[in-house]
Design an enzyme around this catalytic site. Sequence first.
Site, short mmCIF file in Angstrom:
data_model
loop_
_atom_site.label_atom_id
_atom_site.label_comp_id
_atom_site.label_asym_id
_atom_site.label_seq_id
_atom_site.Cartn_x
_atom_site.Cartn_y
_atom_site.Cartn_z
N GLU A 68 -11.10 -0.91 -3.58
CA GLU A 68 -10.41 -0.17 -2.52
C GLU A 68 -9.25 0.62 -3.13
O GLU A 68 -9.08 0.68 -4.33
CB GLU A 68 -9.89 -1.14 -1.46
CG GLU A 68 -8.92 -2.18 -2.02
CD GLU A 68 -8.63 -3.33 -1.07
OE1 GLU A 68 -9.38 -3.50 -0.11
OE2 GLU A 68 -7.65 -4.05 -1.31
N ASP B 18 0.81 -1.23 0.00
CA ASP B 18 0.00 0.00 0.00
C ASP B 18 0.85 1.28 0.00
O ASP B 18 0.60 2.20 0.79
CB ASP B 18 -0.92 0.04 1.23
CG ASP B 18 -1.63 -1.27 1.51
OD1 ASP B 18 -1.93 -1.99 0.54
OD2 ASP B 18 -1.89 -1.56 2.68
#
Length: 331
Positions: free
Chosen positions: A213, A43
Amino acid sequence: MFRNSCYVFVILLILQACSRSSHQQGTKKTTSGNPIAEGWYADPEGAIFGNKYWVYPTYSAPYKDQVFFDAFSSPDLVNWTKHNRILDTVNVKWAKRAVWAPAIVAKGGKYYLFFGANDIQNNEQQGGIGVAVADNPAGPFIDYLGKPLIDKFYNGAQPIDQFVFHDKDGQYYIIYGGWRHCNIAKLKDDFTGLIPYADGTTFKEITPKGYVEGPFMFIKDGRYYFMWSEGGWTGPNYSVAYAIADSPFGPFERVGKILQQDSTIATGAGHHSVIHNTKKDKWFIVYHRRPLGETNGNHRVTCIDEMLFDEKGFIKPVKMTHIGVKALAIK
């Protein structure tokens, strides 16, 4: 005679090893290589502060162990320095586990790190999206609000995977959401809360088709590029898609995928960010992927590759590499 020959042979091996080591030490690194750092990291949020590139990833481990962030800085995209534990949950009393997906903004001489914590599953659990602050991009960061900025589900969006977008009119927005829903909300100038829109609502849903997401947004040639991750983060089908609109509120019509698994390189490529060197007009995508042969969901590494556009402004499919990118100073 045999013993003397063995001695000579061993000495030759030692000399060769020393020569090889000396040559390697004298060889200047010219590409970043992928991954850009050792260890399991995911991420990643990329940024430029001053004359350095910065990458802020999730420490990819079981949720109970995800209680801190490391960061990495580089003057040239090639040589990276690790900054240990720039934020630790000992400085965020309400965050207990699953601290992930950092997003960072520099404003007024301060650095604001937005993060998700606790992986809440409903509105009764404590957690959500928080903010930490520091005087330096390397931290140490401490809790800014003493509580989450967003701690409830709105429009079905789990409060995780936040990105802070600075619009051309000066307004800051927080764009976030898991569970296949994405919201955009206006941030107060000091990041202490949210500002309702003119119609009285605070959260507007901008979920495009296929969204799961990991939202990210940037402006290029006056148009708004909205990017996100699709598929399951533990699976091989994790990927990045995008849309283009004339407003940060859309409507965003999905254009297609630009980053996905490559059976010769890696699987599970997703949850990315974008770095734009405006001086050189070079674009880079920073993302995580899973090395071939790895089956543990948390075994993810942070990588960087160049991101290119065609003559119409569409993003070309990104080719994952082991080489990474060439050295490029900020200016």
